[in-house]
Every structure is written in C-alpha cells, then in structure tokens.
Design an enzyme around this catalytic site. Structure first.
Site, mmCIF file in Angstrom:
data_model
loop_
_atom_site.group_PDB
_atom_site.id
_atom_site.type_symbol
_atom_site.label_atom_id
_atom_site.label_comp_id
_atom_site.label_asym_id
_atom_site.label_seq_id
_atom_site.Cartn_x
_atom_site.Cartn_y
_atom_site.Cartn_z
ATOM 1 N N TYR A 343 0.843 -1.200 0.000
ATOM 2 C CA TYR A 343 0.000 0.000 0.000
ATOM 3 C C TYR A 343 0.873 1.242 0.000
ATOM 4 O O TYR A 343 1.820 1.349 0.787
ATOM 5 C CB TYR A 343 -0.908 -0.019 1.228
ATOM 6 N N CYS A 344 0.570 2.194 -0.906
ATOM 7 C CA CYS A 344 1.264 3.476 -0.978
ATOM 8 C C CYS A 344 2.760 3.227 -1.186
ATOM 9 O O CYS A 344 3.154 2.460 -2.059
ATOM 10 C CB CYS A 344 0.963 4.297 0.276
ATOM 11 N N LEU A 345 3.625 3.833 -0.384
ATOM 12 C CA LEU A 345 5.058 3.627 -0.555
ATOM 13 C C LEU A 345 5.481 2.201 -0.205
ATOM 14 O O LEU A 345 6.552 1.755 -0.619
ATOM 15 C CB LEU A 345 5.839 4.627 0.297
#
Length: 612
Positions: A343-345
């Site tokens: 998720y995300c970075l």
C-alpha cells in the site's frame, strides 16, 4: 504509551538484535573516504545546516529559496510579456462587467439570470442555500472570479518552467483560500444563521474548542485518552507477532476458516504512517476481510524511528523489511510461493524487492498487488511541488539536526495539498459553527503519524521523486541496478479517483512498465478512503481493466472514458483475482512455527505500533 526504550527488544530465535546499521547495512565508520569531509570543511557545513534548520522553524520546513526562484521566474517573464499583460487586464475588465451585471440583475429582479461562475466540482465551500442570497452570493461570486483571474495570471506565461508555474499557481491558490468569505463570521451565512438560532452559543463553544486546541498544542493540558487506540478498537484482528527485527514486526493473523489457500499473503504498508490502515475497525478491516476469504495473512508493522535510526537507508527497508518478511513467511507457511501486496510507498518498496528478486532468479512472489502505489514518479501530483534540489538540500539539513523528519512536518505538507478540506473547513466548523466532529477510525489513524529516518527519507525523495531512478532502471540494490520489466508475476493494481498523494494516472503507468499481465482497478474515493472500501460502503464505484502482456498499451484517459462504472467495492474483485491465482487449499495453518525458529512473540498488534 510505551517509548521505544521501554520495549523488550532482547534477541530471540529469528529475532534480530536492535543494533542499527549504516546505509545498506554498513556501519557508519565503514563509509568510503569520499563520503567524509575534512574536519574544517565539516565544521563549516555544520554551521550551514544549523542555520538552515533555524530558518525551517519559521517556514514550516519549506525552502524560501525554492519559492523565491519560482516567483522570480514568473514575475520576470510576465514583466517582458506585454501581450499577456493586456490579456489579463482584459480578463479583469470582463469579469468586473459580469459581476456588475449579476449584481444589478439581482437588485432589480431579486434574482439573476445565472451565476457569473460555477465553483469547481470538488469545491463545496458555497454549496449551502444561504450562499444563494444577497449579499452572500455577491461575496462568493466575487471570490470565485478573483480566484479564476489569479489562475489566469499565474499560468500560460511564456518562458516560465512548468514546475515554477505549478508552484506559483499552487501558492497563489493557498493564499487566496485564506481570504475566502466562508472563513469569516460576518460573510458566512451558515455561521450567521447558526448564531441567530443559538443566540451566539456557537461562538462560545468555538472559543472553548480553540483554547482547548491551543493548550494541547502547547502541552499545557494533560493528554486525553484517544478515542481509537491500536489493540483496543482498531487493529484488533486476532494474531501474533512471529518475527521482529530493528525495523519491523511481522504479524500473522489467526485463520477464520478450516482450510486456507495454499499461498499465504504478505501485506507491506507504507512506513510513513502506522500499518493499521489495513486493519481498522472490525467492520472495515481489510485484514479481517482477507482472513474470512480463506487467506493466511501476514502484515509488516514498521518501527517508529528516532535519532538512533538516522543512518538507516531505503535499501535497509527493502532488505530488513520486505525480504526479511518473505523469508519468515516462507519458513512459517512452508509455501515456496507467496502472494504480496503493498500500500502506498509500501507498494513502491515491494516493487523494488520484486525487481531485485526477479533479477536474481528468486521466484517466490506468486502475485504482486499495488494499492495506490506508484513506481513512476515523473508526475507525482502536487506533492512533487515540494521536491527540487533546493527543497531537498534544505530538508536534508533540517533532518540532519534531529536524525529524522518529525511527524508534524509531514502532516503539514499533506494538509496543504487539501487545505480547503483539511484546514479551513475544519476551522470554520470547529471555531465558528462550534461543531466538533466525532473522530472515526480513519481520522484517528491519520493523526497517528510516524517519524522517518534522515537517510531513508533523503534517499527516497532524491532517488524516487527527484531522479525517478526506479522507473528509469537506475535504482540499485546490492550495488546492481533493478529493472521493473524483469517482474513476471501477475499484478493487481488499484488507483483512486481523488488521490492527491499517488494520482491514479501515475499509478496507471505501471501497466506500461511491468512486462506481465496487469488487472487495474480505478475506484472512487481518496488515497486512504478509496482503499478502505469494504463491501456495503455507500456510494462506492469502480472501473476495471484486464491487460494481457503483449497487447497494445492503453491510454489512461481514453480507458476511463470508455470503461463503464461498476457499483460497489473493489475488494471482492481483488479476492476473486487472488483466488484465481492460487493453486488450491490446505488445512488452516497454526500461528508461527517454533520448530522452524519462529515462535509467537506477543499478541497482535505488537509493540512497535504503540511507540509514539
């Protein structure tokens, strides 16, 4: 709340001691001589860094030089563009005529034939009925016309670099937002109507809220127990910590079915915030949903670093995070193939690890899911406005003093990206309307920020945002470049329409960068709320693309226009895809594996998530 020093980090079987390496696992004193400075030079550099840190305390961490360069570029080019000057003066005259005609129509007939200007779809500041009455409609129309005019002034000036233009336009918009008529009691009809109805009680409540917030900010009042806390009413999915090192704890969740899919699933959250965005309240926990679907779920919980972690780099997060977790998941589950999701970075980190593994012939990753995660940072949205050489040098000096980036600096940058929703609307609601919104689990998580180590934060800003090394095939792990096109595992990717952190068109670029089949889903919602989109969530919609490797690459905008919108949550689509890429079922697994050296260490959510 426990501090880092209070946490038991004594080495156990398959639990790394908390000694902290330098970049890429090397002690700081082993750094090559060219990375060191002579004593005298180092002293002068320290003076500069201390001075920059002092400036940062007054500028909220923003480089004044970077901002000045942008305004100078714009102002100088505008000064030698008489045609543009005449154009904006003519636009000003026309807007004044439109506003005068609108006002005259309203004065004569009690209503106008139509608005001078409509607000943008995402601008809800003037949506209340009170803004349709005079003089408030005049205030709103005048403000919106001024906002549009300043957009005309700051854009399309010949010779200004694209980044400087976006920066000037962004800060002009931020400045204008301060003076919105909705931000002042006497020009906001909702505030005045509430004051009349309540006899001014809203102002009394608002003033008490303001004093309360000021005392909390100054630490003059005791901290109230949070409405949501990990292990109490969020992050409560049953499980155990089965592995711990100096950067992360690995949680394995208890099965909810008698049999499970043969391939376990490893979740890699971003290190900027706490992991439990993926395990909020029981009714909207992605972890709980996946366990109920018959998956053996593991999740990384990152440490909240302090000054001792200053020399931990991005490569350390790949090795001590994703790769160490994969080793543990393989040993505990006995499966040679593992589903992964970032998720995300955390997704960016997963892509780095997957590319390095593919380069080295390691095929343990069965599938790779990228949830609001970018791998191409060429167009990172408005967050990219804060990234240039001047800003990075300034920020690195700020972090150098403490050894980490503090939570409030990250929070401030993200709030500026959505100042209408996250700053001004909140101030009006709390202090003028006297209405405190009850916290929900997502809002509570959003305030539970983490620090970031000096070297790691500098690494990812410089190597990813500034130089885009991952997409260009220039990012190195173990001294050798990794290439995204080496990834062959099927990919499931999610973008969100309202994402201001990872714009969905930037996420979509991975369809063109991975040499594999990609199923892409575009869902309604923002960066966080679009991912926390449980079945039954109202008003959720999504579009999906099934791209087969070798087919012509689609254009993001064209695909969005042509693809029909589907009602509901994207979670069942992901579950279906994971099951489709699983090889069968096995009996539900026990948590941990003492015989393989991974005994359960403590109950979920673990200890690292509780460090403030």
């Amino acid at each position: 709340m426990k501090s880092l020093q209070e946490i038991d980090v004594k080495p156990r079987v398959h639990e790394q001691p908390a000694q902290l390496p330098g970049p890429a696992g090397k002690p700081v004193h082993d750094m090559p001589p060219e990375n060191r400075c002579e004593p005298d030079d180092q002293l002068f550099r320290v003076v500069d860094r201390l001075h920059h840190s002092a400036i940062a305390s007054a500028t909220l961490g923003i480089s004044p030089i970077s901002l000045l360069q942008a305004w100078q570029d714009w102002a100088l080019h505008l000064s030698i563009s008489p045609g543009k000057q005449q154009q904006i003066l003519r636009k000003l005259f026309r807007k004044q005529v439109r506003l005068a005609k609108y006002t005259a129509d309203y004065a004569c007939r009690g209503q106008a034939a139509g608005c001078c200007i409509e607000p943008l779809p995402q601008d809800r500041r003037f949506s209340a009925k009170g803004w349709e009455k005079f003089p408030f409609n005049f205030y709103a129309q005048s403000f919106l016309l001024s906002q549009q005019w300043w957009h005309n002034i700051t854009t399309d000036v010949s010779g200004v670099t694209g980044r400087h233009e976006r920066l000037v336009e962004f800060y002009a918009r931020q400045f204008l937002d301060v003076w919105s008529p909705g931000n002042f009691a006497l020009t906001n009809p909702e505030v005045l109507e509430t004051a009349v109805r309540e006899g001014g009680a809203n102002f009394v409540r608002g003033f008490s809220y303001m004093l309360d917030d000021a005392m909390k900010a100054a630490r003059l009042s005791p901290d109230e127990p949070p409405a949501y806390a990990p292990g109490r009413n969020v992050a409560v999915s049953p499980g155990k910590v089965v592995y711990r090192n100096q950067l992360m704890e690995l949680i394995q969740y208890a099965p909810a079915t008698d049999s499970v899919h043969a391939e376990p699933l490893l979740l890699v959250p971003a290190w900027i915030m706490k992991y439990y965005i993926l395990d909020l309240s029981p009714e909207n926990s992605l972890v709980r949903y996946l366990v109920a679907q018959g998956f053996t779920v593991f999740c990384i919980s990152w440490v909240n670093p302090d000054e001792r972690y200053r020399d931990i780099g991005l490569e350390d997060y790949v090795k001590l995070g994703v790769m160490a977790a994969l080793d543990a998941v393989e040993a505990i589950s006995g499966s040679k193939r593992i589903h992964t999701a970032g998720y995300c970075l955390g997704g960016t980190l997963l892509a780095m690890a997957a590319a390095a593994m593919a380069r080295d012939g390691d095929d343990r990753i069965a599938t790779q899911s990228m949830l609001a995660a970018m791998v191409d940072f060429n167009e990172p949205g408005e967050l990219g406005l804060f990234i240039d050489e001047s800003q990075l040098a300034f920020l690195e000096d700020v972090m150098w003093q403490k050894g980490y980036l503090d939570q409030w600096q990250m929070a401030g940058a993200f709030q500026m990206l959505r100042s209408q929703d996250l700053i001004w609307s909140r101030l009006v609601r709390d202090y003028l309307l006297g209405q405190r919104r009850d916290d929900n689990d997502l809002m509570a998580w959003n305030t539970d920020a983490t620090r970031m180590p000096y070297r790691m934060h500098a690494d990812y800003l410089r190597q990813l945002y500034l130089n885009n090394e991952l997409a260009r095939g220039q990012f190195r792990i173990d001294g050798r470049e990794v290439h995204l096109e080496d990834i062959r595992a099927p990919v499931f990717a999610v973008g969100t329409t309202g994402d201001h952190v990872a714009p969905w068109k930037s996420v979509f670029k991975l369809v063109n960068l991975f040499d594999t089949d990609v199923e892409f889903v575009l869902t309604s919602g923002g960066h966080n709320a679009g991912i926390v989109s449980e079945p039954g969530h109202p008003r959720r919609t999504y579009r999906k693309l099934a791209y087969s490797y070798g087919d012509p690459h689609p254009n993001a905008s064209d695909w969005q226009e042509q693809e029909p919108e589907l009602k509901g949550s994207w979670w069942p689509e992901w579950s279906r895809w994971l099951k489709q890429n699983s090889s069968g079922s096995v009996p539900a697994r026990d948590i941990g594996s003492a015989e393989r050296g991974y005994p359960p260490l403590c109950d979920a959510p673990g200890t690292y998530v509780k460090v403030k």
